[in-house]
Design an enzyme around this catalytic site. Structure first.
Site, PDB file in Angstrom:
ATOM      1  N   ASN A 195       0.880  -1.172   0.000  1.00  0.00           N
ATOM      2  CA  ASN A 195       0.000   0.000   0.000  1.00  0.00           C
ATOM      3  C   ASN A 195       0.916   1.221   0.000  1.00  0.00           C
ATOM      4  O   ASN A 195       1.454   1.593   1.036  1.00  0.00           O
ATOM      5  CB  ASN A 195      -0.890  -0.028   1.253  1.00  0.00           C
ATOM      6  N   LYS A 216       0.218   4.257  -0.370  1.00  0.00           N
ATOM      7  CA  LYS A 216      -0.390   5.481   0.189  1.00  0.00           C
ATOM      8  C   LYS A 216      -0.090   6.676  -0.736  1.00  0.00           C
ATOM      9  O   LYS A 216      -0.171   6.516  -1.945  1.00  0.00           O
ATOM     10  CB  LYS A 216       0.082   5.707   1.628  1.00  0.00           C
ATOM     11  N   HIS A 252      -9.657   1.315   4.727  1.00  0.00           N
ATOM     12  CA  HIS A 252      -8.392   1.545   5.432  1.00  0.00           C
ATOM     13  C   HIS A 252      -8.622   2.546   6.563  1.00  0.00           C
ATOM     14  O   HIS A 252      -9.409   3.488   6.418  1.00  0.00           O
ATOM     15  CB  HIS A 252      -7.329   2.073   4.459  1.00  0.00           C
ATOM     16  N   GLU A 263      -6.990   4.958   7.548  1.00  0.00           N
ATOM     17  CA  GLU A 263      -6.733   6.363   7.180  1.00  0.00           C
ATOM     18  C   GLU A 263      -7.912   6.950   6.409  1.00  0.00           C
ATOM     19  O   GLU A 263      -8.101   8.169   6.394  1.00  0.00           O
ATOM     20  CB  GLU A 263      -5.419   6.451   6.372  1.00  0.00           C
ATOM     21  N   GLU A 298      -5.791  -5.038  10.449  1.00  0.00           N
ATOM     22  CA  GLU A 298      -4.844  -3.938  10.658  1.00  0.00           C
ATOM     23  C   GLU A 298      -5.219  -3.171  11.920  1.00  0.00           C
ATOM     24  O   GLU A 298      -5.994  -2.207  11.862  1.00  0.00           O
ATOM     25  CB  GLU A 298      -4.901  -2.970   9.468  1.00  0.00           C
ATOM     26  N   GLY A 305       1.694   2.594  10.736  1.00  0.00           N
ATOM     27  CA  GLY A 305       2.400   3.848  10.423  1.00  0.00           C
ATOM     28  C   GLY A 305       3.544   4.179  11.364  1.00  0.00           C
ATOM     29  O   GLY A 305       3.817   3.459  12.336  1.00  0.00           O
ATOM     30  N   SER A 318       2.965  -2.090  10.597  1.00  0.00           N
ATOM     31  CA  SER A 318       4.390  -2.168  10.939  1.00  0.00           C
ATOM     32  C   SER A 318       5.002  -3.545  10.696  1.00  0.00           C
ATOM     33  O   SER A 318       5.966  -3.915  11.383  1.00  0.00           O
ATOM     34  CB  SER A 318       4.623  -1.738  12.402  1.00  0.00           C
TER      35      SER A 318
HETATM   36  P1  PGA Z   1       2.645   0.305   7.818  1.00  0.00           P
HETATM   37  O1  PGA Z   1       1.230   0.582   7.103  1.00  0.00           O
HETATM   38  O2  PGA Z   1       3.133  -1.054   7.323  1.00  0.00           O
HETATM   39  O3  PGA Z   1       3.531   1.414   7.377  1.00  0.00           O
HETATM   40  O4  PGA Z   1       2.399   0.307   9.296  1.00  0.00           O
HETATM   41  C1  PGA Z   1       0.310  -0.447   6.904  1.00  0.00           C
HETATM   42  C2  PGA Z   1      -0.968   0.071   6.299  1.00  0.00           C
HETATM   43  O5  PGA Z   1      -1.368   1.201   6.615  1.00  0.00           O
HETATM   44  O6  PGA Z   1      -1.600  -0.617   5.492  1.00  0.00           O
END
Ligand code: PGA
Length: 255
Positions: free
Chosen positions: A9, A11, A94, A96, A164, A170, A212
């Site tokens: 992803n 982003k 997601h 976000e 998640e 993040g 992460s």
């Molecule tokens: P991250 O993001 O691996 O940077 O924690 C995962 C995600 O938001 O899908």
């Protein structure tokens, strides 16, 4: 055992189409037969990335979609637009986007619209925080049940559920979940799916982990954690890490 899938992803990264093409080409060098790899990229890059080359095992994904077919929805993108540029997967729900107002009801409509056009939804679910009484399980259950509420049960095997936990996502994450926490949630999510369909369906739905995830803990998530793969944020922006995680997934399937 379900086929492993490693999804990136990106982003709102990288900052130019040139950089996106470079990263995509590097990731392409790490593909392994037997592991599905998907790159979910920003809309403006999709067409150029498709030209670099996609295959059955290396597909393009989008990071969002609108559930309406067409019309006065400024700034939105429809399922047929995605399909016309070769998109095979799409992230929905997601955290976000949920933070910007995406509700379970919208996620369900998006899953339905994607299912109709045969784009595989990657449905993100996860609690904001964990409480000792286990109420976070209700949050996840509600998200899973709601997101699958509009599609036929026969289509459940054509979705991917990404667990998640919001607290693990993040650069400001507390930490990644542990493989044991992931294992518990994957069993729980399968049970939720089984309760609204049947055991065979629940087993054939791919459930992956995101938050992460890194080269260091990937093997443990796939083994003890029982994850069918990953949704990678930061690790997907580094071709070396992405490639190593694909390799770890391939070792895991040959065991
Ligand atoms: P991250 O993001 O691996 O940077 O924690 C995962 C995600 O938001 O899908």
């Amino acid at each position: 055992m379900n086929k492993k899938i490693i999804i990136g992803n990106w982003k709102m990264n990288p900052s130019s189409v040139t950089d996106a093409e470079k990263l995509f080409k590097s990731i392409k060098k790490s593909l392994v037969k037997g592991v599905d790899t998907v790159v979910c990229a920003p809309f403006p890059y999709l067409q150029s990335l498709k030209k670099i080359g996609v295959t059955q095992n290396f597909a393009l994904g989008a990071e969002n979609v609108h559930f309406e077919k067409e019309g006065a929805f400024t700034g939105e993108v429809s399922t047929s637009m995605l399909s016309s540029v070769g998109v095979k997967y799409c992230i929905v729900g997601h955290s976000e986007r949920r933070a910007q107002g995406e509700t379970d009801e919208m996620v369900a409509k998006k899953v339905l619209a994607l299912n109709k056009i045969k784009i595989i939804p990657i449905i993100c679910v996860g609690e904001k925080e964990r409480d000792h009484s286990g109420f976070y399980l209700n949050t996840v259950k509600e998200q899973v049940v709601a997101s699958l509420s509009l599609i036929p049960k026969a289509s459940f095997k054509n979705v991917i559920v990404a667990y998640e936990p919001v607290w693990a996502i993040g650069s400001s994450a507390l930490r990644a979940a542990t493989p044991a926490e992931c294992h518990e949630m994957i069993i729980f999510i399968r049970k939720c799916i089984s309760d609204i369909s049947n055991q065979a369906t629940a087993h054939s739905t791919r459930i992956i982990y995101g938050g992460s995830a890194s080269v260091e803990d990937a093997g443990a998530f796939l083994n003890f954690g029982m994850a069918d793969g990953f949704l990678l944020g930061r690790a997907s922006l580094n071709a070396k890490s992405f490639g190593e995680i694909i390799k770890i997934a391939s070792i895991n399937i040959s065991k």
